[in-house]
Design a protein around this motif. Structure first.
Motif, short mmCIF file in Angstrom:
data_model
loop_
_atom_site.label_atom_id
_atom_site.label_comp_id
_atom_site.label_asym_id
_atom_site.label_seq_id
_atom_site.Cartn_x
_atom_site.Cartn_y
_atom_site.Cartn_z
N GLN A 276 -4.57 85.86 68.68
CA GLN A 276 -4.22 86.30 70.01
C GLN A 276 -4.45 87.81 70.14
OE1 GLN A 276 -3.26 83.92 72.30
NE2 GLN A 276 -3.71 82.52 70.61
N ASP A 277 -4.43 88.28 71.40
CA ASP A 277 -4.52 89.73 71.62
C ASP A 277 -3.29 90.42 71.02
OD1 ASP A 277 -6.80 89.13 73.01
OD2 ASP A 277 -5.94 89.47 75.00
N VAL A 278 -3.46 91.68 70.66
CA VAL A 278 -2.37 92.49 70.11
C VAL A 278 -2.17 93.71 71.02
CG1 VAL A 278 -1.59 93.92 68.19
CG2 VAL A 278 -2.76 91.75 67.75
N THR A 279 -0.93 93.96 71.42
CA THR A 279 -0.61 95.10 72.29
C THR A 279 0.06 96.20 71.46
OG1 THR A 279 -0.34 93.70 74.24
CG2 THR A 279 0.67 95.89 74.31
N ALA A 280 -0.51 97.40 71.54
CA ALA A 280 0.07 98.58 70.88
C ALA A 280 0.84 99.39 71.92
CB ALA A 280 -1.03 99.42 70.26
N THR A 281 2.02 99.85 71.53
CA THR A 281 2.87 100.65 72.41
C THR A 281 3.22 101.97 71.72
OG1 THR A 281 3.86 98.65 73.37
CG2 THR A 281 5.05 100.72 73.70
N VAL A 282 3.03 103.07 72.43
CA VAL A 282 3.36 104.38 71.87
C VAL A 282 4.64 104.91 72.52
CG1 VAL A 282 1.91 105.65 73.52
CG2 VAL A 282 2.48 106.69 71.31
N THR A 283 5.54 105.44 71.70
CA THR A 283 6.76 106.07 72.17
C THR A 283 6.87 107.45 71.52
OG1 THR A 283 8.03 104.98 70.41
CG2 THR A 283 7.97 103.89 72.57
N PHE A 284 7.79 108.26 72.06
CA PHE A 284 7.87 109.66 71.61
C PHE A 284 9.32 110.05 71.35
CE2 PHE A 284 4.28 109.13 74.49
CZ PHE A 284 3.23 109.58 73.71
N ASP A 285 9.48 111.13 70.57
CA ASP A 285 10.82 111.63 70.26
C ASP A 285 11.31 112.61 71.32
OD1 ASP A 285 9.03 113.66 69.69
OD2 ASP A 285 10.06 114.33 67.87
N LYS A 286 10.54 112.80 72.41
CA LYS A 286 10.93 113.68 73.50
C LYS A 286 10.76 112.93 74.81
CE LYS A 286 9.32 117.83 71.07
NZ LYS A 286 8.41 119.00 71.11
N GLU A 287 11.47 113.39 75.82
CA GLU A 287 11.32 112.81 77.15
C GLU A 287 10.22 113.53 77.93
OE1 GLU A 287 15.10 112.97 79.03
OE2 GLU A 287 16.02 111.46 77.73
N ASN A 288 9.79 112.89 79.00
CA ASN A 288 8.83 113.49 79.94
C ASN A 288 7.50 113.84 79.27
OD1 ASN A 288 10.81 113.40 82.03
ND2 ASN A 288 11.69 115.30 81.24
N VAL A 289 7.05 112.97 78.35
CA VAL A 289 5.72 113.13 77.77
C VAL A 289 4.72 112.40 78.65
CG1 VAL A 289 4.27 112.68 75.75
CG2 VAL A 289 6.67 113.33 75.45
N THR A 290 3.60 113.06 78.96
CA THR A 290 2.58 112.49 79.84
C THR A 290 1.38 112.05 79.02
OG1 THR A 290 3.27 113.91 81.66
CG2 THR A 290 1.08 112.92 81.81
N ILE A 291 0.98 110.79 79.17
CA ILE A 291 -0.24 110.29 78.54
C ILE A 291 -1.41 110.62 79.46
CG2 ILE A 291 -1.46 108.22 77.75
CD1 ILE A 291 1.30 107.06 77.07
N THR A 292 -2.40 111.32 78.92
CA THR A 292 -3.47 111.87 79.75
C THR A 292 -4.72 111.00 79.77
OG1 THR A 292 -4.20 113.23 77.86
CG2 THR A 292 -2.67 114.24 79.44
N ASN A 293 -4.75 109.92 79.02
CA ASN A 293 -5.84 108.96 79.11
C ASN A 293 -5.23 107.57 79.29
OD1 ASN A 293 -4.82 108.54 76.53
ND2 ASN A 293 -6.81 108.31 75.56
N ASN A 294 -6.03 106.54 79.21
CA ASN A 294 -5.54 105.17 79.31
C ASN A 294 -4.83 104.91 80.65
OD1 ASN A 294 -5.24 102.54 78.13
ND2 ASN A 294 -3.11 103.02 77.63
N GLY A 295 -5.22 105.67 81.68
CA GLY A 295 -4.59 105.50 82.97
C GLY A 295 -3.12 105.88 82.99
N GLY A 296 -2.71 106.67 82.00
CA GLY A 296 -1.32 107.09 81.94
C GLY A 296 -0.39 106.06 81.32
N LYS A 297 -0.92 104.92 80.90
CA LYS A 297 -0.08 103.85 80.34
C LYS A 297 0.20 104.11 78.86
CE LYS A 297 -2.88 100.55 81.34
NZ LYS A 297 -3.44 99.18 81.46
N ASN A 298 1.37 103.68 78.41
CA ASN A 298 1.74 103.85 77.01
C ASN A 298 1.47 102.60 76.18
OD1 ASN A 298 3.85 102.27 78.04
ND2 ASN A 298 5.32 103.11 76.57
N THR A 299 0.72 101.65 76.76
CA THR A 299 0.35 100.44 76.01
C THR A 299 -1.16 100.26 76.07
OG1 THR A 299 0.62 99.01 77.96
CG2 THR A 299 2.55 99.30 76.50
#
Length: 207
Positions: A108-131
């Motif tokens: 099956q497909d595998v989903t990767a999720t990124v989390t951070f040790d700080k708040e208000n972190v902005t993902i600048t690629n992947n359409g801003g998604k954390n998965t």
């Protein structure tokens, strides 16, 4: 003052003082920024009256979080202090952690999720998604910027997707003409393949 001379002449004299200033100047501290930042922060002290002398100058540059005590003397000699405090300098990039929907071998497909040790972190690629969803094995690099402007990356790596059926090979206990039972054994090009009913079959007759 009431007075009288030796001849009996009396009089008065009034002393009046209205220039005593025992109150301290009112100090205000401002900062060039109060938002999270990875740059130096400059604190500036000002007063509600003029001619106040600040020991060391009326500005202080913070290169790291901390406090600084302004010392000042008012125009009438009154001494005072005012504390500047900065706690929003952040020069460290956020620490990223990547988790996966599964780490077991899967078709099956595998989903990767990124989390951070700080708040208000902005993902600048992947359409801003954390998965990010892997449909096949590979890598994906998350790019992000922390609240203070510190940039970083985190790489997701998936190697356990297998959507191809195993390749089977069947071998026989004998392939010569025989009047005995023939045992067929199935093997595969990969490990941990489960065969319903077992990986051998005994032929007692042709079929």
């Amino acid at each position: 003052f009431e007075f009288e001379d030796r001849a009996g002449n009396s009089g008065t004299a009034i002393a009046r003082v209205d220039w005593l200033k025992k109150t301290l100047p009112n100090a205000t501290i401002t900062y060039n920024t109060t938002n999270p930042t990875n740059q130096d922060v400059i604190a500036t002290i000002t007063f509600d009256i003029e001619n106040v002398i600040v020991l060391g100058g009326n500005t202080h540059r913070f290169t790291e979080n901390g406090t600084y005590l302004f010392e000042f003397v008012g125009p009438y000699g009154n001494k005072g202090t005012a504390m500047a405090e900065v706690y929003w300098i952040d020069r460290d990039e956020p620490n990223a952690t990547i988790t996966y929907s599964t780490t077991n071998p899967t078709n099956q497909d595998v989903t990767a999720t990124v989390t951070f040790d700080k708040e208000n972190v902005t993902i600048t690629n992947n359409g801003g998604k954390n998965t990010y969803t892997f449909t096949e094995n590979g890598q994906f690099e998350f790019e992000f910027v922390g609240p203070a402007g510190n940039a970083g990356t985190a790489i997701a790596n998936v190697t356990w997707i297998d959507k191809e059926a195993p390749v089977a090979e069947i071998r026989y206990s004998t392939e010569s003409a025989t009047n005995q039972e023939v045992i067929a054994t199935i093997t595969f090009n990969e490990e941990d393949v489960t065969v319903e009913g077992g990986n051998t079959h005994t032929f007692t007759e042709n079929g």
